[in-house]
Design an enzyme around this catalytic site. Structure first.
Site, PDB file in Angstrom:
ATOM      1  N   GLU A 236     -10.560  19.264  -8.680  1.00 29.17           N
ATOM      2  CA  GLU A 236     -12.194  19.728  -8.976  1.00 29.17           C
ATOM      3  C   GLU A 236     -12.056  19.672 -10.527  1.00 29.17           C
ATOM      4  O   GLU A 236     -11.359  20.323 -11.209  1.00 29.17           O
ATOM      5  CB  GLU A 236     -12.537  20.845  -8.485  1.00 29.17           C
ATOM      6  CG  GLU A 236     -12.742  20.916  -7.118  1.00 29.17           C
ATOM      7  CD  GLU A 236     -13.176  22.428  -6.477  1.00 29.17           C
ATOM      8  OE1 GLU A 236     -13.877  23.394  -7.247  1.00 29.17           O
ATOM      9  OE2 GLU A 236     -12.865  22.544  -5.436  1.00 29.17           O
TER      10      GLU A 236
ATOM     11  N   HIS B  56     -10.875  25.273   2.866  1.00 27.62           N
ATOM     12  CA  HIS B  56     -11.697  25.585   1.948  1.00 27.62           C
ATOM     13  C   HIS B  56     -12.762  26.824   2.117  1.00 27.62           C
ATOM     14  O   HIS B  56     -13.939  26.512   2.146  1.00 27.62           O
ATOM     15  CB  HIS B  56     -12.392  24.293   1.567  1.00 27.62           C
ATOM     16  CG  HIS B  56     -13.087  24.129   0.196  1.00 27.62           C
ATOM     17  ND1 HIS B  56     -12.877  23.199  -0.809  1.00 27.62           N
ATOM     18  CD2 HIS B  56     -13.669  25.355  -0.772  1.00 27.62           C
ATOM     19  CE1 HIS B  56     -13.254  23.438  -2.238  1.00 27.62           C
ATOM     20  NE2 HIS B  56     -14.067  24.725  -2.083  1.00 27.62           N
TER      21      HIS B  56
ATOM     22  N   ASN C  66      -7.641  22.612  -9.824  1.00 22.70           N
ATOM     23  CA  ASN C  66      -9.339  22.638 -10.076  1.00 22.70           C
ATOM     24  C   ASN C  66      -9.225  23.396 -11.311  1.00 22.70           C
ATOM     25  O   ASN C  66      -8.957  24.638 -11.650  1.00 22.70           O
ATOM     26  CB  ASN C  66      -9.856  23.589  -8.891  1.00 22.70           C
ATOM     27  CG  ASN C  66      -9.952  23.041  -7.606  1.00 22.70           C
ATOM     28  OD1 ASN C  66      -9.319  22.094  -7.482  1.00 22.70           O
ATOM     29  ND2 ASN C  66     -10.298  23.724  -6.559  1.00 22.70           N
TER      30      ASN C  66
ATOM     31  N   ARG D 280     -12.619  13.641  -1.761  1.00 25.01           N
ATOM     32  CA  ARG D 280     -11.795  14.826  -1.189  1.00 25.01           C
ATOM     33  C   ARG D 280     -13.171  15.583  -0.534  1.00 25.01           C
ATOM     34  O   ARG D 280     -14.013  15.970  -1.017  1.00 25.01           O
ATOM     35  CB  ARG D 280     -11.450  15.465  -2.522  1.00 25.01           C
ATOM     36  CG  ARG D 280     -10.753  17.004  -1.996  1.00 25.01           C
ATOM     37  CD  ARG D 280     -10.494  17.770  -3.256  1.00 25.01           C
ATOM     38  NE  ARG D 280     -10.158  19.380  -2.682  1.00 25.01           N
ATOM     39  CZ  ARG D 280     -10.576  20.274  -3.154  1.00 25.01           C
ATOM     40  NH1 ARG D 280     -11.289  20.348  -4.296  1.00 25.01           N
ATOM     41  NH2 ARG D 280      -9.931  21.395  -2.515  1.00 25.01           N
TER      42      ARG D 280
ATOM     43  N   GLU E 219      -7.846  26.681  -3.747  1.00 26.89           N
ATOM     44  CA  GLU E 219      -8.044  27.897  -4.628  1.00 26.89           C
ATOM     45  C   GLU E 219      -7.535  29.282  -3.596  1.00 26.89           C
ATOM     46  O   GLU E 219      -8.538  30.199  -3.654  1.00 26.89           O
ATOM     47  CB  GLU E 219      -9.348  28.101  -5.160  1.00 26.89           C
ATOM     48  CG  GLU E 219      -9.647  27.083  -6.123  1.00 26.89           C
ATOM     49  CD  GLU E 219     -10.921  27.224  -6.837  1.00 26.89           C
ATOM     50  OE1 GLU E 219     -11.761  27.980  -6.682  1.00 26.89           O
ATOM     51  OE2 GLU E 219     -11.361  26.154  -7.775  1.00 26.89           O
TER      52      GLU E 219
ATOM     53  N   TYR F 262     -11.856  24.495 -14.348  1.00 25.93           N
ATOM     54  CA  TYR F 262     -13.100  24.772 -15.090  1.00 25.93           C
ATOM     55  C   TYR F 262     -13.467  25.189 -16.492  1.00 25.93           C
ATOM     56  O   TYR F 262     -13.886  24.962 -17.311  1.00 25.93           O
ATOM     57  CB  TYR F 262     -13.718  25.672 -14.023  1.00 25.93           C
ATOM     58  CG  TYR F 262     -14.330  25.006 -12.701  1.00 25.93           C
ATOM     59  CD1 TYR F 262     -15.526  24.099 -12.723  1.00 25.93           C
ATOM     60  CD2 TYR F 262     -13.578  24.939 -11.927  1.00 25.93           C
ATOM     61  CE1 TYR F 262     -15.940  23.422 -11.531  1.00 25.93           C
ATOM     62  CE2 TYR F 262     -13.750  24.262 -10.632  1.00 25.93           C
ATOM     63  CZ  TYR F 262     -14.861  23.379 -10.399  1.00 25.93           C
ATOM     64  OH  TYR F 262     -15.255  22.702  -9.442  1.00 25.93           O
TER      65      TYR F 262
HETATM   66  C1  BGP Z   1     -14.431  26.048  -7.132  1.00 28.32           C
HETATM   67  C2  BGP Z   1     -14.393  25.906  -5.751  1.00 28.32           C
HETATM   68  C3  BGP Z   1     -15.745  25.264  -5.164  1.00 28.32           C
HETATM   69  C4  BGP Z   1     -17.146  25.468  -6.270  1.00 28.32           C
HETATM   70  C5  BGP Z   1     -16.499  25.330  -7.595  1.00 28.32           C
HETATM   71  C6  BGP Z   1     -17.545  25.609  -8.469  1.00 28.32           C
HETATM   72  O1  BGP Z   1     -13.884  27.660  -7.326  1.00 28.32           O
HETATM   73  O2  BGP Z   1     -13.229  25.538  -5.131  1.00 28.32           O
HETATM   74  O3  BGP Z   1     -15.728  25.394  -3.923  1.00 28.32           O
HETATM   75  O4  BGP Z   1     -17.945  26.168  -5.636  1.00 28.32           O
HETATM   76  O5  BGP Z   1     -15.479  26.297  -7.586  1.00 28.32           O
HETATM   77  O6  BGP Z   1     -18.007  26.996  -8.645  1.00 28.32           O
HETATM   78  P1  BGP Z   1     -19.255  27.541  -8.381  1.00 28.32           P
HETATM   79  O7  BGP Z   1     -19.951  27.213  -7.131  1.00 28.32           O
HETATM   80  O8  BGP Z   1     -18.989  29.158  -8.375  1.00 28.32           O
HETATM   81  O9  BGP Z   1     -20.072  27.256  -9.704  1.00 28.32           O
END
Ligand code: BGP
Length: 490
Positions: free
Chosen positions: A381, A121, A299, A77, A167, A301
């Site tokens: 992600e 992006h 995505n 991707r 995002e 996290y």
């Molecule tokens: C997401 C984005 C990415 C990447 C990732 C990690 O929000 O889509 O582009 O940056 O997060 O975040 P960071 O770089 O702030 O740790």
């Protein structure tokens, strides 16, 4: 072993974004982006880092894709830089820019890697900002659709998976509420919701344009899904959780999947006088596009916590986010008065940048999407930002990343077993790259890139980390073999 395996044809992948890897920010006819400008404002990024060179993927893409092929990656991707393809944002197309992405797509296909393309992006042609403030003006909708259509026509014969927006919730929140992304506006509620409506219309019209040209293609948007847990079983905290998910997630995902905004939040915004303005016909277009969306991009996290917040309670965060990697430097509780606030979760570990580590949260995302939308899911992600160190023999031992990914993949498998249809899992990221606000020291890749914050600080050479060899095994076994210990390798 058999039932540990993922579904046949599962797309094991990895992801990147143009600004974070390419560099060559002013080469071969590329126009400047809003980020090329923003990073030059002192204090905006960690140690003033820029993507001018980034990890030089522009010149090293062949090597990077060869490393993907060697690993056995099934999908890659990546995003396309709008100003590389249309330098002024609208009008003339830059053939050299189009050719660059042709080369990437062709190299992927040659190596049996499915190209998954993100149209937007975050790097917006600066010309459109100068001209009419970019996303703030409704004109952006047609310009975005014209740009997307250039891509669909050029690559649609080979690219079957498209992500319209990366995002939207993050770039608008950080751009118009937190002042941390371009244009750096703070607490501009009214514009925040208007900008989002423009982005929603751009997404919707692009979906319709793509399906007109390539009805068989697969399309969705990638949402940064951070579910909230209620602090406890107090009923008002459960309502706070509903508010938090409504305002922080369903506000976007309902638009992608149903073509409408959640009612409770719309009422709240109307009462506050900040609800977005529609043009005639918008609702029909949003609904028509939603009916054609094929998957929900996620995505993932971290998760959050929601607690009741009275109408005179805490608002947006005043302290800066932890962009330094000094663990524990985020202490402030922020919220939306009358809706929710966000205390810390005492049950979860955090990364050095204070992001919670919560593999179960990934399962929660999948379960929620399956129940609410019944759409297939693409995890676009997921990954761990960490300080990696290269040892003298060139090796990079990152057992923490392996542990993180393993735990998340295990929960993803449970979600699949529980009935979620998941097509792909893309880690963030394949090579190390620029973290927008956190410089180069916050590393995510399977491949270490020799560079630090200062320009010219390293060779930019690539080195496989332990996690590279580990993921290679995961892919080869279709998810069944996750206990491989790469440190045993010579
Ligand atoms: C997401 C984005 C990415 C990447 C990732 C990690 O929000 O889509 O582009 O940056 O997060 O975040 P960071 O770089 O702030 O740790």
């Amino acid at each position: 072993m058999a039932n540990k395996q993922f579904p046949e044809g599962f797309l094991w992948g990895s992801a990147s974004a143009a600004y974070q890897i390419e560099g060559a920010h002013d080469l071969d006819g590329k126009g400047l982006s809003n980020w090329d400008h923003f990073v030059r404002i002192p204090g905006k990024t960690f140690k003033e880092t820029t993507g001018d060179v980034a990890v030089d993927h522009y010149h090293r893409f062949a090597e990077d894709i060869r490393l993907m092929a060697e690993m056995g990656l099934k999908t890659y991707r990546f995003s396309i830089s709008w100003p590389r393809v249309i330098p002024d944002g609208t009008g003339e197309v830059n053939e050299a820019g189009l050719q660059f992405y042709d080369n990437i797509i062709n190299a992927c296909i040659k190596n049996d890697i499915v190209p998954m393309v993100t149209v937007y992006h975050w790097d917006l042609p600066q010309a459109l900002v100068d001209d009419y403030d970019g996303w703030e003006h409704r004109r952006i909708v047609d310009d975005y659709v014209a740009y997307a259509t250039v891509l669909f026509k050029r690559y649609g014969d080979r690219v079957k998976h498209w992500i319209t927006m990366n995002e939207q919730n993050v770039f608008t929140m950080l751009g118009w509420m937190a002042g941390m992304h371009p244009p750096g506006d703070v607490a501009n509620n009214k514009m925040f919701y208007q900008v989002n409506h423009h982005a929603n219309m751009a997404h919707a019209k692009a979906v319709l344009a793509l399906k007109e040209l390539f009805p068989e293609s697969k399309v969705g948007a990638s949402h940064a899904f951070g579910p909230a847990y209620a602090l406890d079983c107090k009923p008002e905290n459960h309502v706070a959780q509903m508010n938090s998910n409504d305002m922080g997630n369903y506000w976007w995902m309902d638009v992608y999947a149903y073509g409408r905004y959640p009612k409770r939040t719309m009422k709240y915004l109307t009462e506050m006088g900040v609800a977005p303005q529609f043009e005639a016909g918008d609702e029909d277009i949003m609904k028509a596009a939603a009916a054609k969306v094929d998957f929900m991009g996620v995505n993932y996290y971290q998760t959050g916590v929601a607690e009741h917040n009275p109408i005179d309670g805490v608002g947006a965060a005043k302290e800066k986010m932890n962009n330094s990697g000094k663990k524990g430097s985020t202490k402030e509780v922020s919220g939306v008065p009358g809706m929710f606030k966000r205390p810390a979760n005492p049950h979860l570990e955090t990364t050095d940048w204070d992001w919670t580590i919560d593999p179960v949260g990934l399962r929660v995302c999948c379960r929620d999407i399956t129940s609410r939308y019944d759409l297939p899911i693409v995890i676009s992600e997921n990954g761990l930002g960490a300080f990696d160190k290269q040892e003298e023999n060139g090796r990079i031992h990152d057992p923490y990343r392996i542990a993180y990914l393993k735990a998340h993949i295990e929960e993803l498998k449970i979600a699949i077993d529980e009935g979620s249809e998941v097509w792909a899992y893309c880690t963030w990221s394949f090579t190390d790259l620029l973290s927008w606000l956190n410089g180069y020291q916050k590393r995510y890749g399977f491949v270490y890139v020799d560079r630090e914050e200062e320009e010219g600080s390293g060779t930019l050479n690539r080195f496989k980390k332990d996690s590279y060899y580990w993921y290679e095994k995961v892919i080869a076994s279709n998810g069944a073999e996750m206990d491989f210990d790469p440190t045993t390798m010579k």
